[in-house]
Motif scaffolding. Structure first.
Motif: not given
Length: 634
Positions: A340-345
């Motif tokens: 889940d790329p939301a972890a980057i945010n």
């Protein structure tokens, strides 16, 4: 918020505890401590890394007092009330910290104290009198603790990487957990990517005894709690949420808030600002070209409107990272294969906040799971109706949707993507439809992607989902979905990446919606108070009218995500070709090369949107390589 680690009945216990503590230094850069106790029965070492939030002067750990030793990670939001109760029962306190309240509550009530706690926590407590070590985790799984039964005792840590760094050559990769991560794009909390390592489940505690025996007990049964709430009277939702946000502001350091511009973060930020005028907020923006390809709404526009209306100091962070360079670091931070790329945010916002001196940030996470806020909830309700349409109408719909492209002229097309997704589950039974509404593959697609030898594992994972989904006493469809999400999606994905990404930046993220009191309030509502027609979070939106303008309440749902399609098609293209398509998972036969190549080509041709699958598989490949380099067996 902190990091804990320890070794019980281990010959090399002190060295192991110190080593694990060093690996967890990012979770608590302010202080570190070690407690050791050895006699003819036991050998125990508890380590602690402190991020000081409450009682900055005297909250050091491990806390040792009158035969009990505690290493504690968390915040107890009702600790002042509990302290008053304990004083009336004869307890005496030397500090003003919630840590000492946890210790004295355990002394007074034993594991029964856990039912009295309101907060997020994972802790270890050692009783010098009995020689027993106890581990405990909060009601809904906000804070983690991993443990490995080893020889006649146990070793444990807040993060898996601490166990890997210390005992990696004794561990092996668990194939079924990797398959689960491919299906869901995260590892369910009931599983671990390394064989033998367990995650203490939400709402449970464990005891490890000097004779080598141990037991695990549940103090909070989420299914029973949801059923009891559903059978009781409806709760004043606005009152409960406002009280929870206020309780989550307890700190001796400044508190900030995430503000995406959506309903959930808007509620939390505005209520926090009401209670504490010093609260500020952080939001993210993206490059315009990434937003176009992703077909993303500009959330920052709404965040600015909220900030102006309520006089909130808003800090904007543009997410345009060197994703090729950041991805391996992110994989290491997340501990397990989470796609889940939301972890980057979360990571980049927390780093910006920490650079500004902020340690504590509030988040609106959990509202979607509890109040029916995801598109999948609405879509599954719509699917129930779709199943009753005439066959000819469904066949015509399938033909039209199947011919639609998902991109055109360099711009992503949201509605064709959603329609294609809907048809993958619209005619399935309730549990299977819900699983398919958020997982990345149907069973036949997953079987084609994986080695045929792994099919029994696929079957077990699907049965596990069925068992979790069915384990409830609820009478309506929407609440069954919400409960399944609260048991699987919330702790397995959202709380996990939030904990790891925030703690990597040495910050604490608090989640006022993920609270046992709010949980009971949510399940006192019927399903049609959550999803009605094509609208989700109906009751929450109604409560929010006391705090937010209609423009924010009724805006289209926007996910807390990242421009993954732009990254997959542009930034990561070379990495996909060199690392994924020629990777070790393909080389071992775990992933079938032809199926993987077909998936990538479909995405690049714009016929299907496979960006989530590709991102997940790339993160899995990087995780696999890192685990092998750490000495973990396959």
């Amino acid at each position: 918020m902190c990091g804990i680690a320890g070794a019980y009945q281990q010959v090399d216990g002190e060295q192991a505890a110190r080593h694990m503590s060093a690996v967890l230094a990012h979770r608590g850069p302010d202080e570190d401590g070690l407690y050791s106790f050895c006699d003819d029965r036991v050998n125990v070492h508890l380590a602690h890394r402190r991020l000081s939030i409450i009682d900055l002067a005297t909250g050091q750990q491990p806390l040792v007092k009158q035969g009990l030793a505690l290493s504690y990670n968390g915040e107890l939001y009702n600790y002042r009330e509990l302290q008053a109760d304990l004083v009336s029962l004869g307890s005496r306190f030397q500090t003003s910290s919630d840590t000492e309240v946890v210790l004295e509550a355990w002394r007074q009530w034993g594991p029964g104290c856990l039912r009295k706690f309101r907060g997020m926590f994972a802790f270890a407590i050692f009783d010098e009198r009995t020689g027993s070590l106890f581990l405990a985790r909060d009601h809904l799984g906000i804070k983690p603790v991993h443990y490995l039964c080893r020889k006649d005792g146990v070793v444990f840590a807040s993060e898996l990487k601490a166990l890997v760094a210390t005992y990696g050559n004794e561990l092996e990769i668990e194939p079924s957990a990797l398959i689960a991560s491919i299906l869901y794009y995260w590892v369910p909390d009931q599983r671990c990517s390394l064989s033998g390592v367990e995650k203490l489940q939400p709402g449970t505690w464990a005891e490890f005894r000097p004779d080598g025996s141990h037991r695990v007990k549940r103090y909070f049964d989420i299914s029973e709690a949801a059923a009891a709430a559903a059978a009781g009277p409806p709760v004043d939702l606005a009152e409960v949420i406002e009280a929870s946000v206020t309780a989550h502001l307890i700190a001796d350091v400044p508190v900030s808030s995430f503000l995406s511009g959506g309903l959930d973060s808007g509620i939390v930020t505005v209520l926090a600002k009401r209670a504490n005028p010093d609260v500020d907020a952080y939001t993210i923006t993206f490059r315009p070209e990434d937003q176009r390809l992703e077909a993303m709404p500009d959330d920052a526009v709404y965040a600015r409107k909220i900030a102006r209306r309520y006089n909130i100091n808003l800090h904007e962070i543009q997410i345009a990272p060197d994703v090729v360079g950041l991805l391996p670091r992110l994989v290491d931070i997340l501990d397990e294969p989470i796609g889940d790329p939301a972890a980057i945010n979360t990571l980049l916002m927390c780093e910006a906040a920490r650079d500004a001196g902020v340690k504590v940030i509030l988040s609106g996470m959990g509202a979607d799971e509890l109040f029916g806020g995801y598109r999948k909830h609405v879509a599954c309700v719509m699917a129930e109706r779709y199943r009753h349409l005439p066959g000819a109408a469904k066949r015509a719909t399938s033909l039209v949707v199947g011919s639609l492209p998902v991109t055109a002229g360099g711009r992503g097309l949201r509605y064709p993507r959603w329609a294609k997704r809907f048809l993958t589950f619209a005619e399935l039974p309730e549990e299977a439809a819900f699983r398919r509404s958020y997982s990345l593959y149907d069973p036949s697609e997953l079987a084609l992607l994986l080695s045929p030898e792994l099919q029994p594992d696929v079957t077990n994972i699907l049965e596990e989902h069925h068992d979790v989904y069915s384990d409830n006493y609820l009478s309506d469809h929407v609440n069954r979905m919400c409960l399944a999400d609260t048991r699987m999606f919330l702790p397995g994905l959202n709380l996990t990446y939030t904990d790891r990404a925030s703690m990597a930046a040495s910050t604490e993220v608090r989640v006022p919606f993920v609270d046992p009191v709010v949980f009971r309030a949510a399940f006192s509502l019927s399903g049609d108070q959550k999803v009605r027609h094509r609208t989700g979070k109906v009751a929450l939106k109604q409560a929010a009218r006391a705090w937010l303008p209609e423009e924010i309440i009724n805006r289209p749902k926007a996910s807390f995500s990242a421009p993954i399609r732009a990254w997959v098609q542009r930034d990561l293209r070379e990495l996909i070709d060199d690392v994924l398509l020629k990777g070790e998972l393909v080389g071992t036969g775990f992933i079938q090369s032809d199926a993987l190549n077909s998936l990538v080509m479909e995405d690049r041709a714009g016929r299907e949107d496979r960006s989530k699958q590709i991102w997940q598989l790339l993160t899995l490949e990087l995780w696999y390589r890192q685990a092998c380099r750490a000495g973990v067996g396959v």
